[in-house]
Scaffold this motif. Structure first.
Motif, PDB file in Angstrom:
ATOM      1  N   SER A  82       0.859  -1.181   0.000  1.00 50.13           N
ATOM      2  CA  SER A  82       0.000   0.000   0.000  1.00 50.13           C
ATOM      3  C   SER A  82       0.891   1.224   0.000  1.00 50.13           C
ATOM      4  O   SER A  82       2.067   1.149   0.360  1.00 50.13           O
ATOM      5  CB  SER A  82      -0.920   0.023   1.231  1.00 50.13           C
ATOM      6  N   ILE A 209      -8.680   8.042  -2.598  1.00 50.11           N
ATOM      7  CA  ILE A 209      -9.159   6.692  -2.281  1.00 50.11           C
ATOM      8  C   ILE A 209     -10.686   6.626  -2.245  1.00 50.11           C
ATOM      9  O   ILE A 209     -11.296   5.699  -2.802  1.00 50.11           O
ATOM     10  CB  ILE A 209      -8.569   6.214  -0.932  1.00 50.11           C
ATOM     11  N   ALA A 210     -11.320   7.582  -1.597  1.00 47.77           N
ATOM     12  CA  ALA A 210     -12.797   7.573  -1.504  1.00 47.77           C
ATOM     13  C   ALA A 210     -13.418   7.645  -2.896  1.00 47.77           C
ATOM     14  O   ALA A 210     -14.391   6.927  -3.194  1.00 47.77           O
ATOM     15  CB  ALA A 210     -13.271   8.750  -0.651  1.00 47.77           C
ATOM     16  N   LEU A 212     -11.977   6.687  -5.746  1.00 45.67           N
ATOM     17  CA  LEU A 212     -11.677   5.429  -6.439  1.00 45.67           C
ATOM     18  C   LEU A 212     -12.613   4.318  -5.983  1.00 45.67           C
ATOM     19  O   LEU A 212     -13.043   3.478  -6.782  1.00 45.67           O
ATOM     20  CB  LEU A 212     -10.219   5.027  -6.186  1.00 45.67           C
ATOM     21  N   ASN A 213     -12.929   4.299  -4.699  1.00 36.59           N
ATOM     22  CA  ASN A 213     -13.869   3.303  -4.183  1.00 36.59           C
ATOM     23  C   ASN A 213     -15.223   3.414  -4.877  1.00 36.59           C
ATOM     24  O   ASN A 213     -15.846   2.404  -5.224  1.00 36.59           O
ATOM     25  CB  ASN A 213     -14.046   3.463  -2.675  1.00 36.59           C
ATOM     26  N   ARG A 214     -15.680   4.653  -5.095  1.00 39.34           N
ATOM     27  CA  ARG A 214     -16.975   4.855  -5.754  1.00 39.34           C
ATOM     28  C   ARG A 214     -16.894   4.502  -7.244  1.00 39.34           C
ATOM     29  O   ARG A 214     -17.779   3.843  -7.789  1.00 39.34           O
ATOM     30  CB  ARG A 214     -17.435   6.306  -5.584  1.00 39.34           C
ATOM     31  N   ASN A 217     -16.884   0.783  -7.998  1.00 37.32           N
ATOM     32  CA  ASN A 217     -18.054   0.026  -7.544  1.00 37.32           C
ATOM     33  C   ASN A 217     -18.898  -0.367  -8.753  1.00 37.32           C
ATOM     34  O   ASN A 217     -20.017   0.111  -8.960  1.00 37.32           O
ATOM     35  CB  ASN A 217     -18.867   0.862  -6.553  1.00 37.32           C
ATOM     36  N   LEU A 257      -4.118   1.313  -5.698  1.00 45.45           N
ATOM     37  CA  LEU A 257      -5.351   0.522  -5.616  1.00 45.45           C
ATOM     38  C   LEU A 257      -5.355  -0.447  -4.436  1.00 45.45           C
ATOM     39  O   LEU A 257      -6.408  -0.940  -4.034  1.00 45.45           O
ATOM     40  CB  LEU A 257      -5.574  -0.239  -6.922  1.00 45.45           C
ATOM     41  N   GLU A 259      -4.980   0.381  -1.533  1.00 46.74           N
ATOM     42  CA  GLU A 259      -5.644   1.105  -0.443  1.00 46.74           C
ATOM     43  C   GLU A 259      -7.166   1.061  -0.555  1.00 46.74           C
ATOM     44  O   GLU A 259      -7.863   1.456   0.370  1.00 46.74           O
ATOM     45  CB  GLU A 259      -5.193   2.577  -0.467  1.00 46.74           C
ATOM     46  N   THR A 260      -7.689   0.606  -1.698  1.00 46.78           N
ATOM     47  CA  THR A 260      -9.135   0.628  -1.908  1.00 46.78           C
ATOM     48  C   THR A 260      -9.808  -0.595  -1.307  1.00 46.78           C
ATOM     49  O   THR A 260      -9.152  -1.586  -0.988  1.00 46.78           O
ATOM     50  CB  THR A 260      -9.469   0.699  -3.411  1.00 46.78           C
ATOM     51  N   GLU A 261     -11.122  -0.535  -1.222  1.00 44.29           N
ATOM     52  CA  GLU A 261     -11.889  -1.662  -0.685  1.00 44.29           C
ATOM     53  C   GLU A 261     -12.095  -2.756  -1.727  1.00 44.29           C
ATOM     54  O   GLU A 261     -12.683  -3.796  -1.423  1.00 44.29           O
ATOM     55  CB  GLU A 261     -13.245  -1.158  -0.179  1.00 44.29           C
ATOM     56  N   HIS A 262     -11.618  -2.536  -2.952  1.00 42.88           N
ATOM     57  CA  HIS A 262     -11.801  -3.507  -4.029  1.00 42.88           C
ATOM     58  C   HIS A 262     -10.547  -4.350  -4.284  1.00 42.88           C
ATOM     59  O   HIS A 262     -10.473  -5.064  -5.275  1.00 42.88           O
ATOM     60  CB  HIS A 262     -12.166  -2.783  -5.335  1.00 42.88           C
TER      61      HIS A 262
END
Length: 410
Positions: A82, A209-210, A212-214, A217, A257, A259-262
């Motif tokens: 990360s 990051i926020a 990129l998460n969206r 999705n 990436l 760091e993302t939730e994906h």
């Protein structure tokens, strides 16, 4: 019947599969066997009836797919880390990077100087002997499941440090070899652009990051994959256009990436591409080497290999211990960064374009081939090597699984 490109690609994949099967049976790293498979065929081979193993028509396509393999290897490796972890280690990376360069670049300069080669040849050989292969190092770390080990953070940092060095060094050497002069302004500009690009991507990535998460999705795996790989190749292409290695561009995308939730979904999708195109890279690397031109440079290449192994091991040990890693982890660092590859071949091509000593081509090819085979072997057998050296230097014995950072085996 004339052999078409599609048939040649199919033949190449079958050879790669056979090398992989042999590696599996021997419980051996696939990297050396893929390189040797490429070396065994290619333009120097005679045509055997309908079967043409020269891969003349498909060479450019195989080379391009191999370049994609480097991107996927480095991207996947970045996913295992990360931005936060890498930034925390930035001070240690700078310190160890300078140590690594001081030791290995000095060896790279002194060796051809002792051989009596001219100054331009000395500078080319110094570069060939200093820079590790990002592609081979990444493949071995993934293959041996070492991406999660603490010392791999240091290895990745060294790869990025070397790329900044490459940007500066290539500017100097190419100017000297091709035009006979260098511009200090252009050299400084190349260095600042490379460093600024890497730091900018990492810092900007953390802030986005926020978002990129969206954006990621996406319910459809197909669309998700297209968006992901489009961004990966676009950033890598832009990276190359500003003279930062495309492999480092791919690594940066992976680090962001991660760091993302994906991240788990991304890693799951990229693995087949990493394995397939990565295998093509090492095969294409073997194809680029002409074995008929190697014998004349045997002794210089062998001596250079010995010096490189010693230099990398010593610099890895010093860097690791100064950064607080255990003896075992420091040994892993020193052995893992031994492989040489793509940058060494680029410098050899530069020497050819500048009409330098013809022996440089054979020297670079044989030197890279030996270390591309030996590097993964040394990395794989690092536990055995540590055990042998541990008895000699009175290092702590291996007790269970090493955690890398100072512990019971520090």
């Amino acid at each position: 019947m004339e052999q078409n490109i599609l048939f040649e690609i199919g033949l190449a994949i079958c050879i790669i599969a056979a090398a992989g099967l042999l590696a599996s049976r021997l419980r051996f790293s696939i990297v050396p066997l893929l390189i040797l498979a490429g070396l065994a065929v290619g333009p120097h081979m005679p045509q055997l009836g309908m079967i043409d193993l020269r891969f003349i028509k498909s060479a450019s396509l195989i080379d391009f797919m191999g370049r994609l393999g480097v991107l996927y290897l480095m991207f996947y490796l970045g996913l295992e880390f990360s931005v936060g972890r890498l930034l925390k280690a930035s001070r240690a990376i700078l310190k160890t990077g300078l140590i690594y360069m001081a030791i290995n670049f000095t060896i790279g300069v002194m060796f051809p100087f002792i051989l009596g080669w001219p100054i331009k040849e000395i500078l080319v050989v110094a570069g060939i002997m200093t820079i590790s292969s990002s592609a081979i190092v990444a493949k071995v770390l993934v293959e041996l499941k070492r991406a999660v080990r603490p010392e791999t953070e240091m290895i990745l940092g060294l790869m990025m440090f070397q790329d900044v060095f490459v940007a500066i060094y290539l500017s100097i050497v190419s100017g000297l070899v091709l035009t006979g002069s260098t511009s200090p302004v252009l050299v400084l500009k190349s260095a600042l652009v490379a460093l600024g690009f890497m730091i900018g991507v990492l810092l900007l990535g953390r802030k986005l990051i926020a978002l990129l998460n969206r954006l990621l999705n996406i319910p459809s795996d197909e669309v998700f994959m297209l968006a992901l790989f489009g961004a990966l190749i676009l950033v890598a292409g832009f990276s190359e256009s500003i003279h930062v290695a495309e492999a480092i561009g791919a690594l940066l995308v992976g680090l962001v990436l991660a760091e993302t939730e994906h991240v788990e979904r991304i890693a799951h999708l990229v693995v087949p591409f990493r394995d397939f195109f990565g295998a093509l890279f090492f095969f294409s690397f073997g194809l680029s080497i002409d074995p008929l031109a190697l014998p004349g440079a045997v002794w210089p290449a062998v001596i250079a290999v010995i010096l490189t192994v010693i230099g990398n091991f010593v610099s890895g040990m010093i860097s690791g211990r100064m950064s607080g890693y255990s003896h075992r982890a420091s040994v892993n660092i020193g052995l893992t960064i031994t492989s040489r590859g793509e940058f060494s071949i680029i410098l050899a091509g530069l020497a050819k374009a500048g009409a330098l000593l013809p022996i440089l081509q054979s020297f670079a090819a044989l030197y890279v081939l030996i270390l591309a085979v030996l590097g993964p072997l040394l990395t794989k057998e690092s536990k055995w090597i540590y055990a042998k050296l541990g008895r000699l230097f009175k290092w702590p014995p291996i007790a269970g699984k090493s955690k890398g950072k100072p512990s019971s085996i520090a």
